[in-house]
Scaffold this motif. Structure first.
Motif, PDB file in Angstrom:
ATOM      1  N   ALA B   2      -5.303  -0.738  13.553  1.00  0.00           N
ATOM      2  CA  ALA B   2      -4.404   0.125  12.794  1.00  0.00           C
ATOM      3  C   ALA B   2      -4.723   1.585  13.060  1.00  0.00           C
ATOM      4  O   ALA B   2      -5.857   1.949  13.325  1.00  0.00           O
ATOM      5  CB  ALA B   2      -4.575  -0.151  11.307  1.00  0.00           C
ATOM      6  N   ALA B   3      -3.694   2.388  13.004  1.00  0.00           N
ATOM      7  CA  ALA B   3      -3.901   3.823  13.123  1.00  0.00           C
ATOM      8  C   ALA B   3      -4.533   4.320  11.825  1.00  0.00           C
ATOM      9  O   ALA B   3      -4.141   3.909  10.740  1.00  0.00           O
ATOM     10  CB  ALA B   3      -2.574   4.531  13.344  1.00  0.00           C
ATOM     11  N   ASN B   5      -5.261   7.252   9.227  1.00  0.00           N
ATOM     12  CA  ASN B   5      -4.815   8.575   8.833  1.00  0.00           C
ATOM     13  C   ASN B   5      -5.974   9.544   8.928  1.00  0.00           C
ATOM     14  O   ASN B   5      -7.080   9.222   8.512  1.00  0.00           O
ATOM     15  CB  ASN B   5      -4.343   8.564   7.377  1.00  0.00           C
ATOM     16  N   ARG B  22       2.352  13.864  -3.266  1.00  0.00           N
ATOM     17  CA  ARG B  22       2.993  12.586  -3.016  1.00  0.00           C
ATOM     18  C   ARG B  22       2.217  11.478  -3.693  1.00  0.00           C
ATOM     19  O   ARG B  22       2.778  10.581  -4.302  1.00  0.00           O
ATOM     20  CB  ARG B  22       3.045  12.343  -1.517  1.00  0.00           C
ATOM     21  N   GLY B  27       2.601   7.932  -5.081  1.00  0.00           N
ATOM     22  CA  GLY B  27       1.325   7.274  -4.897  1.00  0.00           C
ATOM     23  C   GLY B  27       1.473   6.024  -4.076  1.00  0.00           C
ATOM     24  O   GLY B  27       2.109   6.021  -3.027  1.00  0.00           O
ATOM     25  N   GLU B  28       0.957   4.972  -4.570  1.00  0.00           N
ATOM     26  CA  GLU B  28       1.025   3.725  -3.834  1.00  0.00           C
ATOM     27  C   GLU B  28       2.392   3.073  -4.000  1.00  0.00           C
ATOM     28  O   GLU B  28       2.549   1.896  -3.782  1.00  0.00           O
ATOM     29  CB  GLU B  28      -0.073   2.787  -4.308  1.00  0.00           C
ATOM     30  N   GLY B  29       3.333   3.843  -4.449  1.00  0.00           N
ATOM     31  CA  GLY B  29       4.684   3.306  -4.508  1.00  0.00           C
ATOM     32  C   GLY B  29       5.060   2.853  -5.889  1.00  0.00           C
ATOM     33  O   GLY B  29       4.616   3.398  -6.889  1.00  0.00           O
ATOM     34  N   SER B  30       5.852   1.819  -5.888  1.00  0.00           N
ATOM     35  CA  SER B  30       6.557   1.448  -7.103  1.00  0.00           C
ATOM     36  C   SER B  30       5.636   1.132  -8.270  1.00  0.00           C
ATOM     37  O   SER B  30       6.015   1.244  -9.407  1.00  0.00           O
ATOM     38  CB  SER B  30       7.408   0.235  -6.789  1.00  0.00           C
ATOM     39  N   GLY B  31       4.421   0.701  -7.969  1.00  0.00           N
ATOM     40  CA  GLY B  31       3.560   0.228  -9.044  1.00  0.00           C
ATOM     41  C   GLY B  31       3.240   1.294 -10.065  1.00  0.00           C
ATOM     42  O   GLY B  31       3.162   1.012 -11.258  1.00  0.00           O
ATOM     43  N   ARG B  33       3.775   4.380 -12.341  1.00  0.00           N
ATOM     44  CA  ARG B  33       4.742   5.257 -13.003  1.00  0.00           C
ATOM     45  C   ARG B  33       3.993   6.040 -14.056  1.00  0.00           C
ATOM     46  O   ARG B  33       3.020   5.569 -14.616  1.00  0.00           O
ATOM     47  CB  ARG B  33       5.827   4.450 -13.698  1.00  0.00           C
ATOM     48  N   MET B 109      13.325  12.852 -13.326  1.00  0.00           N
ATOM     49  CA  MET B 109      14.051  11.580 -13.294  1.00  0.00           C
ATOM     50  C   MET B 109      13.908  10.893 -11.946  1.00  0.00           C
ATOM     51  O   MET B 109      14.080   9.697 -11.841  1.00  0.00           O
ATOM     52  CB  MET B 109      15.537  11.812 -13.564  1.00  0.00           C
ATOM     53  N   GLN B 110      13.621  11.689 -10.922  1.00  0.00           N
ATOM     54  CA  GLN B 110      13.627  11.132  -9.570  1.00  0.00           C
ATOM     55  C   GLN B 110      12.238  11.025  -8.978  1.00  0.00           C
ATOM     56  O   GLN B 110      12.092  10.921  -7.770  1.00  0.00           O
ATOM     57  CB  GLN B 110      14.509  12.003  -8.671  1.00  0.00           C
ATOM     58  N   ASN B 111      11.224  11.094  -9.840  1.00  0.00           N
ATOM     59  CA  ASN B 111       9.875  10.903  -9.324  1.00  0.00           C
ATOM     60  C   ASN B 111       9.480  11.974  -8.322  1.00  0.00           C
ATOM     61  O   ASN B 111       8.801  11.690  -7.344  1.00  0.00           O
ATOM     62  CB  ASN B 111       9.776   9.529  -8.651  1.00  0.00           C
ATOM     63  N   ARG B 112       9.948  13.188  -8.570  1.00  0.00           N
ATOM     64  CA  ARG B 112       9.572  14.288  -7.683  1.00  0.00           C
ATOM     65  C   ARG B 112       8.805  15.326  -8.488  1.00  0.00           C
ATOM     66  O   ARG B 112       8.651  15.199  -9.700  1.00  0.00           O
ATOM     67  CB  ARG B 112      10.821  14.958  -7.097  1.00  0.00           C
TER      68      ARG B 112
END
Lengths: 555, 486
Positions: B2-3, B5, B22, B27-31, B33, B109-112
């Motif tokens: 694997a590459a 980072n 980010r 973060g690790e995505g959907s998990g 919030r 609202m948009q996770n930003r």
């Protein structure tokens, strides 16, 4: 039906005997050009053949050998397919190179319209009886047909230098006279508005132009004007070696680069006769399905954005970001992957990556339901898409729509299921077809929701593939440099439908002719047929629901 | 293999920051919030309270303090002070802050992260929730090229932003934002203009706003702008009818068209103190209709057809620089003005439920021991605070709606206006009129209103939830019935 049976049926049905070219990988029936229309009509209408869809028209220029006295020829190749019987056939017709003329088949298969225009544009084949035979990719005042073998590009076009040497030497161009790309339609009556939607418009993904004629908000005529992103991918392949073309296929469809990679690799493997190791096949499937998720995330995220809801798009981008991270772990790139090699893949997928993929999938799967609660069930969203721009199954087949667009019209056809390639045959998944969830079968909502449900299937496939992946090498040990002279057609089921690669080899280390058949090209051609009577806002939603992207249209 | 980072420290300053944000956001995505913790909630409530209180205090100080100092209490000159106090502090400041607030809230609202790059003196810590972006945006707009397309009607082109801006701003003139008070011998009211026509003034001014949008689209010599102008004209004129008719019900209940009297009426209670006499309890149905019509009137999503940026880019497609800024600013001012109107007509204006202004004043004067004059000032402060708090709630509601819903189509919006809103508001009008005629004490009207509210709640709860609908549809082996929620 096998090729022999089809050949037999054609011979008995039409009462003649056609030449057959059967030394190549996919044997072809050679039809004299006078009988082409009769054969095509028979192939489409005969009960036991039912070749309802024309996959692609390819022109191949074969100039005369230097020491030969006879003049050269141009082959026009038609790949046909029947969704009813699940068989395919290739027919060819040979034309005189000096004045290539053949009857148009666009009234037999509507999709031939654009394919014939492209063949005319790039090879100069004239299709008699075609209603609108003009250039499609190149500007209308372009000189020459680039895919002819003896083509010499003009040194400049409207003062713009075209060759590398000329660009380096030319003085800086201060002002460029605008090129006429598309003829203006005839002088319209006053009460209709002429609109140029594009080439830079927020709703057209990529550089793409629509010439609209509207009666207030209601569309009367929509003419897609493509070619702004034409990079001559097929010409490029003729100058670069087989493995060297791989990175170029990334750029055909930048949202689904794995599938174009895969298609090209499969075509080359057929040509070279290379066996792919099992582990490499699993790597390909995992990477491809992740790529399909990434592409469908964009498609289903952009559609709500185009009908005015911005929030869902950003939530999908968050998920896609993780896929990009995973892709970076797999192949080192985030968008143009260049992952596959002829005979395998470039890097192995290690256990850490698989753990990350599985961990992310556990998070992602519930997010699909969450997304449905956010937007898919929204009343305004449903009202905007349901029963809008319905494409019935026969139109979808005739226009040769592919992938989710075809399945949303109720045609149960998925290359992964119907002509399994790689290891898809061993994996369990369902083919999602449109059910008219909120309206009628084949409406824009079905096209959207098919993609949502396909994501769930992709999740299933990735889980199984991660489970079943064996140990072993990831690339074939020896790949020859030059293939034998042959012709192959390989297809993969991409996110926008079948990514087909027709490669003709003449025994050298470069393809003699490469032809790419992508889903967006035909999806774009159907727009003109279904839009009259829709409203301006519907056009934007329709483009979004067809999920067309411009580089794939133009190649 | 694997590459890997590269470590974040090697990537460099700004990118490192982006990576961190980010991780913080997605973060690790959907998990992951962000959850609302009680501590954060308490902190937010206190912060919001301080901001609202400061605004209320500022208005009170400027209007009452200056009137007292100049000795102009009780005269029409107070109106001038109100222009500064109410129009400038309340409307302009709120609308300005809304520009950042909308970006920040949509980002939430948009996770930003939202705007966070403009900082005072390049100091990392002085990002102030993105507020310096206001200055950055303003400077950008002022210094942009002021482009007039060839073939444009120059005069109209320049006039249109002003025509859009002024009516939006003028709407606030008749809105009472606080109770009338009498302290230290000075009588002051918190309303720019106290005129007899009240609500009629609002109708009149709101209908002028259509000129701004229409002329802007027409004058630019652009077909997209023209389509936007046509949409704006058709939509705003259609919805004005429904807008006015819904309010006639309110007028019948309160039996006045003066907004200050409507606000004062709602300070009382009905049925012996059981229910505050707010417009929403008499006319819940009209509130829904009014909200829909008013959103269409101010061209906010889901009624933002005239500026549908993904279809026609909008009626202001050719505008740049500060001219475009005026359109944008007018929209935010309209949001504030509309929220203020909703509060005055349906949510009791400056009143607090079950506590009348007089009761509050006497409690402050006698039980707390502030004395009459200071008690009057304190009660006014509470009234102003209540008004701003309610208004902000509706501003927030409009933002949430803006960032949640897709846009209607042109024919759908016309159908909704003429075939749904108009007949329904007529029915509402007839029912209300009958109820008031049969029972002038308004008890019947209130009972009908509560019944309507109950019905609405039942309908909303029993509606086919998107979740259930989608779960059923996900079983794609069987064709589904078309299911429509209300």
């Amino acid at each position: 039906m096998e090729f022999r049976d089809i050949q037999e049926r054609v011979h008995t049905g039409l009462g003649g005997s056609f030449e057959v070219q059967d030394e190549i990988h996919d044997p072809a029936i050679i039809v004299p050009k006078e009988q082409l229309r009769a054969v095509c009509g028979f192939l489409r209408d005969d009960e036991s053949l039912r070749m309802g869809t024309l996959r692609i028209i390819t022109g191949i220029d074969r100039p005369a050998k230097k020491d030969s006295t006879e003049s050269g020829s141009i082959e026009v190749v038609y790949h046909l397919c029947s969704y009813v019987h699940g068989h395919t056939v290739v027919i060819k017709t040979l034309l005189d190179r000096e004045a290539p003329k053949v009857d148009s088949v666009q009234d037999i298969w509507p999709t031939a319209n654009w394919h014939e225009r492209e063949t005319y544009d790039l090879l100069g084949v004239e299709f008699e009886g075609h209603p609108d035979l003009r250039r499609i990719m190149l500007p209308k005042d372009w000189v020459g047909h680039p895919l002819r073998k003896d083509y010499e590009p003009p040194k400049e076009y409207h003062g713009i230098p075209t060759t590398r040497e000329a660009v380096l030497q030319a003085p800086r161009v201060e002002k460029v006279s605008p090129a006429q790309h598309e003829p203006k339609s005839d002088e319209p009556p006053e009460r209709f508005i002429q609109l140029n939607m594009g080439p830079h418009h927020p709703a057209t993904h990529g550089v793409l132009n629509f010439l609209l004629e509207t009666d207030g908000e209601i569309l009367r005529r929509v003419k897609p004007d493509v070619g702004y992103l034409h990079r001559g991918m097929e010409k490029l392949a003729e100058r670069i070696s087989y493995p060297g073309t791989m990175p170029f296929t990334d750029r055909i469809d930048y949202l689904g680069a794995m599938f174009t990679n895969h298609g090209w690799a499969m075509a080359c493997e057929k040509l070279f006769g290379v066996e792919v190791p099992r582990r490499a096949d699993f790597c390909r499937v995992i990477a491809s399905e992740l790529n399909r998720l990434a592409s469908h995330l964009i498609a289903t995220g952009c559609l709500p954005m185009e009908v005015g809801a911005f929030t869902p798009f950003i939530h999908w981008l968050r998920e896609r970001e993780i896929i990009n991270d995973i892709m970076e772990m797999i192949c080192g790139a985030r968008l143009t992957y260049n992952y596959m090699r002829i005979g395998g893949v470039s890097r192995d997928i290690d256990q850490a990556t698989i753990d990350k993929i599985l961990g992310w999938l556990d998070n992602f799967e519930p997010t699909i339901d969450e997304f449905n609660r956010l937007i898919s069930g929204n009343e305004i969203f449903v009202k905007r898409l349901a029963n809008m721009a319905v494409i019935p199954a026969e139109v979808a087949v005739g226009y040769s729509l592919l992938g989710p667009n075809l399945r949303a019209s109720g045609v149960d056809w998925d290359v992964r299921k119907n002509e399994p390639y790689s290891v898809y045959g061993e994996l369990e998944f369902d083919v999602v077809t449109g059910q008219g969830w909120r309206g009628s079968i084949g409406d824009s909502y079905d096209r959207y929701f098919c993609r949502i449900l396909e994501m769930k299937e992709s999740v299933k496939i990735i889980r199984q593939a991660c489970d079943l992946m064996p140990e072993g090498p990831i690339i074939a040990p020896k790949v020859p440099k030059k293939p034998a002279a042959n012709e192959v057609y390989a297809r993969t089921e991409g996110p926008r439908g079948e990514a087909g690669f027709y490669v003709v080899s003449d025994g050298s280390d470069k393809p003699y002719r490469a032809r790419y058949r992508m889903g967006s090209f035909t999806a774009m051609s159907v727009i003109e047929a279904v839009t009259p009577g829709l409203m301006l806002a519907d056009l934007v939603a329709l483009i979004g629901s067809l999920d067309t992207i411009a580089p794939e249209v133009d190649r | 293999m694997a590459a890997v980072n590269p470590p974040a420290s090697e990537i460099g300053g700004l990118q490192e920051e982006t990576l961190q944000s980010r991780r913080a956001v997605g973060g690790e995505g959907s998990g992951r919030r962000s959850r609302l913790s009680p501590l954060r909630l308490a902190r937010a409530v206190v912060l919001v309270g301080v901001v609202f209180g400061a605004a209320a205090g500022l208005i009170l100080t400027i209007v009452f303090g200056l009137a007292h100092l100049l000795g102009i209490g009780g005269t029409e000159w107070v109106g001038l002070l109100n222009i500064v106090g109410v129009a400038f502090i309340l409307v302009m400041m709120t609308a300005t802050l809304l520009i950042v607030a909308e970006r920040k809230w949509s980002a939430r609202m948009q996770n930003r992260v939202g705007p966070s790059r403009a900082r005072l003196f390049r100091n990392e810590k002085w990002a102030f929730y993105g507020i310096p972006h206001l200055a950055a945006d303003g400077l950008k707009m002022i210094f942009k090229e002021d482009f007039v397309p060839p073939g444009a009607a120059r005069l109209v082109f320049s006039l249109a932003p002003v025509l859009a801006f002024v009516p939006a701003f003028a709407l606030i003139a008749v809105v009472p934002v606080g109770p009338d008070i009498m302290a230290f011998g000075t009588e002051v009211r918190f309303q720019v203009a106290r005129i007899d026509m009240g609500i009629l003034f609002i109708f009149a001014v709101a209908s002028v706003a259509v000129f701004g949008a229409t002329l802007a689209g027409w004058s630019a010599n652009n077909n997209f702008g023209m389509l936007g102008a046509l949409r704006a004209a058709a939509q705003m004129i259609s919805y004005e009818v429904a807008l006015a008719l819904t309010l006639v019900g309110v007028i019948i209940v309160f039996q006045t068209i003066r907004l200050e009297e409507i606000a004062a009426f709602q300070d009382g209670t009905m049925w012996g103190g059981l229910i505050p006499a707010w417009g929403i309890f008499f006319q819940p149905f009209a509130l829904i209709l009014f909200l829909a019509a008013a959103f269409a009137e101010v061209k906010r999503a889901p009624f933002d057809l005239p500026e549908a940026e993904s279809e026609i880019i909008g009626y202001f497609v050719e505008y740049s620089g500060m001219k475009f800024g005026l359109f944008m600013f007018a929209e935010f001012i309209e949001i504030v003005a509309l929220s203020a109107l909703i509060v005055v007509l349906f949510f009791g204006g400056w009143s607090i439920p079950w506590v009348s202004h007089e009761a509050l004043q006497s409690w402050l004067a006698i039980d707390v021991g502030l004395g009459t004059d200071w008690a009057a000032l304190a009660a006014a402060f509470v009234g102003l605070f209540a008004f701003i708090a309610k208004m902000m709630f509706f501003v927030w509601l409009q933002m949430v709606i803006r960032w949640s819903f897709p846009r209607f189509r042109y024919d759908q919006i016309m159908n909704l206006g003429w075939k749904a809103l108009l007949p329904l508001s007529l029915v509402n009008l007839v029912v209300t009129a009958a109820a008031v005629v049969l029972d002038p004490t308004l008890s019947l009207a209130l009972a009908i209103g509560l019944g309507q509210a109950f019905l609405l709640i039942v309908v909303i709860i029993s509606a086919d939830s998107p979740k259930r609908g989608m779960m059923a549809a996900a079983q794609h082996d069987h064709p589904q019935e078309v299911s429509c929620s209300t």
